[in-house]
Design a protein around this motif. Sequence first.
Motif, short mmCIF file in Angstrom:
data_model
loop_
_atom_site.label_atom_id
_atom_site.label_comp_id
_atom_site.label_asym_id
_atom_site.label_seq_id
_atom_site.Cartn_x
_atom_site.Cartn_y
_atom_site.Cartn_z
N LEU A 286 3.79 9.98 -0.57
CA LEU A 286 3.54 9.08 0.55
C LEU A 286 3.57 7.62 0.09
O LEU A 286 4.17 6.76 0.74
N VAL A 287 2.91 7.34 -1.04
CA VAL A 287 2.90 5.98 -1.58
C VAL A 287 4.32 5.52 -1.88
O VAL A 287 4.74 4.41 -1.52
N ILE A 288 5.08 6.38 -2.53
CA ILE A 288 6.45 6.03 -2.91
C ILE A 288 7.35 5.90 -1.69
O ILE A 288 8.18 4.98 -1.60
N LEU B 278 -9.25 12.52 -5.68
CA LEU B 278 -8.28 12.59 -6.77
C LEU B 278 -6.87 12.30 -6.27
O LEU B 278 -6.09 11.61 -6.92
N ALA B 279 -6.57 12.80 -5.07
CA ALA B 279 -5.26 12.55 -4.48
C ALA B 279 -5.07 11.06 -4.18
O ALA B 279 -4.01 10.48 -4.48
N LEU B 280 -6.11 10.43 -3.61
CA LEU B 280 -6.04 8.99 -3.34
C LEU B 280 -5.92 8.19 -4.64
O LEU B 280 -5.15 7.22 -4.71
N TYR B 281 -6.67 8.60 -5.64
CA TYR B 281 -6.67 7.86 -6.89
C TYR B 281 -5.32 7.97 -7.60
O TYR B 281 -4.89 7.04 -8.30
N ALA B 282 -4.65 9.10 -7.41
CA ALA B 282 -3.31 9.24 -7.99
C ALA B 282 -2.36 8.19 -7.42
O ALA B 282 -1.55 7.60 -8.14
N GLY B 283 -2.47 7.97 -6.09
CA GLY B 283 -1.67 6.93 -5.48
C GLY B 283 -2.02 5.56 -6.03
O GLY B 283 -1.16 4.69 -6.23
#
Length: 481
Positions: free
Chosen positions: A13-15, A313-318
């Motif tokens: 999503l970020v990408i 963890l998912a948010l932090y990965a972004g």
Amino acid sequence: MNPLIPITISSLLVILISGTFALYIGRKHGGSNEEWAVGGRSLPVYVVIGTQFATAMGGGMLVAHVGIGYASGWSTITYGLILGMGLLILVLISGWLREQGFTTLPDVIKKIFGAHPLLSGLTVIMTIIVPFGWVATQLVAFGSLLGNITGVSPSLLMFVLAILSLIYILPSGLTSIAWTDFVFGVGMLIMTVISVFLVINMAGGMGEVVANVPEASWSFPGGLGAVGSVTIVLWTLAILPGTLTNQMYYQRIYASKNLKNIRISLLSTAVIILLVEVWAAITGMSIYSMNPGLANPEQAAGWFLQQVPTWFLALYAGFIIATIMSTVNSGVQSVVVNLTRDFYQGYINPEVGEKKLLSLSRWLSVAVIAVAYVMATQFSGTLNWLVATYAYSAGALLVPIFVGYLLRNKAFLTVQGGMASMIMGLLGTGIAHAMNTTIPYVVFGIGLSLVSLLVVSFFTKNNESAMKGEAAVKEVDQVGS
């Protein structure tokens, strides 16, 4: 749930969002090499603030600075103050830099000392090594952080990041990078707020953190010096020269619309960095409160990520992707500008057209990221290599740039003095490095560089004045004939 699934979704999503934005900016502003090199010299102030902050943030903030907070509390703020001091010094010379219309650091040296192939070549090499080192180390940081979380091979993760970074670089160079950095920067600030509330809550609240953390780390302002006076001096001697000779900061000065925006952006960036250092300190101390027994403080961030809920963890990965991607992009673009403007256009093909230069910039971006990827996978001592590149670059460039700026109108400096300053700065740094001195070896390089600049310029200024006079007479004779 396997954390790899939500992390993958968040990362995509970020990408997807930021990559689409980068392509849009590229279509809108991608037709000019001026846009590629310096953002068309018209970036809005909020975009410049965002890209300055995102570039400075880097993967080190996520690992090393949280580690400093874990071991030494508020000392992270001291680190930020030193970095901010460097940005404030850049404010003092920003007016001159902007009005000269520079594109790269070699342009600055050329303006002060005059054109000379050896001087320009040395400047280009010393300018390139720092951003190239940033690219390699950020790839390593990305592979290490996400590799520990997901179990995916760090080499594969680095390869994916290297490929994805081209989405942001190729459309329009600094213009697309700066605008996406702004988006990344906003996301980073939001994520720091979310994460600091979560880590404090996990630690049982600030009262519990204060009770469990050593007084030396928590007290204020005493905690600012918890890391020790010797370390603070060493930080100052390492951070200030590195900040003042980092071309990526200079490029964002050149890219601003006007002098007022430059000063606002640098001052605002310094303030934001201090706020993020507060985040690093609180995060580090909260982790210490939960687990004071880590053998290495830099393990604090990794340990914390193993304790958090999957959604975070998912948010932090972004967050990790945005932070590291912005630094990789800026580093590649900075290196390519030197290769195209200072090497290719300066020496190989001075008459190159705008379209060809832009095409060459894109191809070289692919080449630079490929070389950085190979370096990152083959050499484990990348962090030490980055420290060395900072030292050698500052040892060679700091004195010619800043003493040169102060003496630029005194009819004292010579090309020979500039070359001697740069060569002896490298030599002094190298000798001190080989001797493994306790004082940062860059200090010896800077000292020798200063002495060489003044002494050689003094003994060669009459010869250079005579040469300039002869050149002027010849020019007059040619005009008369």
